[in-house]
Write an enzyme that holds these catalytic residues in place. Structure first.
Site, PDB file in Angstrom:
ATOM      1  CG  LEU A 179      -1.848  -1.189   1.397  1.00 22.93           C
ATOM      2  CD1 LEU A 179      -2.429  -1.219   2.799  1.00 22.93           C
ATOM      3  CD2 LEU A 179      -2.958  -1.128   0.358  1.00 22.93           C
ATOM      4  CD  GLU A 180       5.014   1.496  -2.546  1.00 19.91           C
ATOM      5  OE1 GLU A 180       5.866   2.406  -2.584  1.00 19.91           O
ATOM      6  OE2 GLU A 180       5.310   0.287  -2.513  1.00 19.91           O
ATOM      7  CG  PHE A 181       0.148   7.898  -1.546  1.00 20.18           C
ATOM      8  CD1 PHE A 181      -1.157   7.504  -1.794  1.00 20.18           C
ATOM      9  CD2 PHE A 181       0.436   8.480  -0.318  1.00 20.18           C
ATOM     10  CE1 PHE A 181      -2.158   7.675  -0.864  1.00 20.18           C
ATOM     11  CE2 PHE A 181      -0.562   8.662   0.629  1.00 20.18           C
ATOM     12  CZ  PHE A 181      -1.856   8.271   0.362  1.00 20.18           C
TER      13      PHE A 181
END
Length: 207
Positions: free
Chosen positions: A102-104
């Site tokens: 989960l990351e931008f």
């Protein structure tokens, strides 16, 4: 330059890899004080990492504990992404618990509201855990953690990212990525390096 946590305190090191690293000499890797490896399997609703099968076989051939991760897209339904991941995930009771990345970084530009993202994450986790019979681990750098996970009753193990210093945004973690430009024998280029929490064992990652 390189830096790593005290090996006396955190003796168990691991890698995460993807097709970007090219051909890997897994015998060399295993001989460089590496105990486990996570490898990219899928991303979003349809992307499959072309090196996954090769990496999975190579790591297994030298006895490394191995697991798979999925890079989560903020623009695709969680269940659709889970089905993509499960098409690739081996049916192996000895594998490490699946990881949801989960990351931008390199994600779609849209930033959905918290409740919408949590629903899609939950849908992914439920589908994967039902099929794999293992509890999903969530990889979350500080920016994503603060935006979507903090204070939301997180009840899954966390893989933190904190380069050059110990994680400060949460004390409750099982894995810590401490380097994104490390050097490991058998791999050309920069490598992500990780340690296992001092209170955990590699066997704990198999549940």
């Amino acid at each position: 330059m390189s830096w790593e946590p005290d090996r006396d305190e955190y003796p168990i090191r691991g890698l995460d890899v993807s097709h970007h690293l090219g051909e890997i000499d897994w015998t060399e890797v295993a001989g460089d004080d590496i105990a486990f490896v996570y490898m990219k399997a899928t991303e979003g609703g349809d992307f499959k990492d072309g090196a996954f099968a090769r990496n999975w076989a190579g790591a297994g051939s030298v006895g490394l504990a191995r697991g798979a991760y999925h890079y989560f897209s903020l623009c695709k339904p969680g269940r659709e992404q889970a089905l993509n991941f499960l098409e690739v995930l081996p049916d192996d009771p000895d594998m490490l618990a699946p990881v949801l990345d989960l990351e931008f970084s390199a994600n779609c530009a849209r930033r959905p509201p918290v409740d919408a993202v949590l629903k899609e994450i939950s849908d992914f986790v439920a589908q994967v855990e039902l099929s794999s019979r293992k509890k999903v681990i969530l990889y979350a750098p500080e920016d994503f953690y603060r935006a979507y996970l903090k204070g939301q009753g997180l009840n899954r193990r966390l893989w933190t990212r904190s380069i050059w210093h110990s994680p400060s945004y949460t004390k409750d973690w099982v894995l810590w990525q401490y380097q994104d430009s490390g050097t490991i024998k058998g791999i050309s280029g920069n490598v992500d390096l990780n340690v296992l929490n001092a209170e955990a064992a590699v066997s704990d990652l198999r549940t």
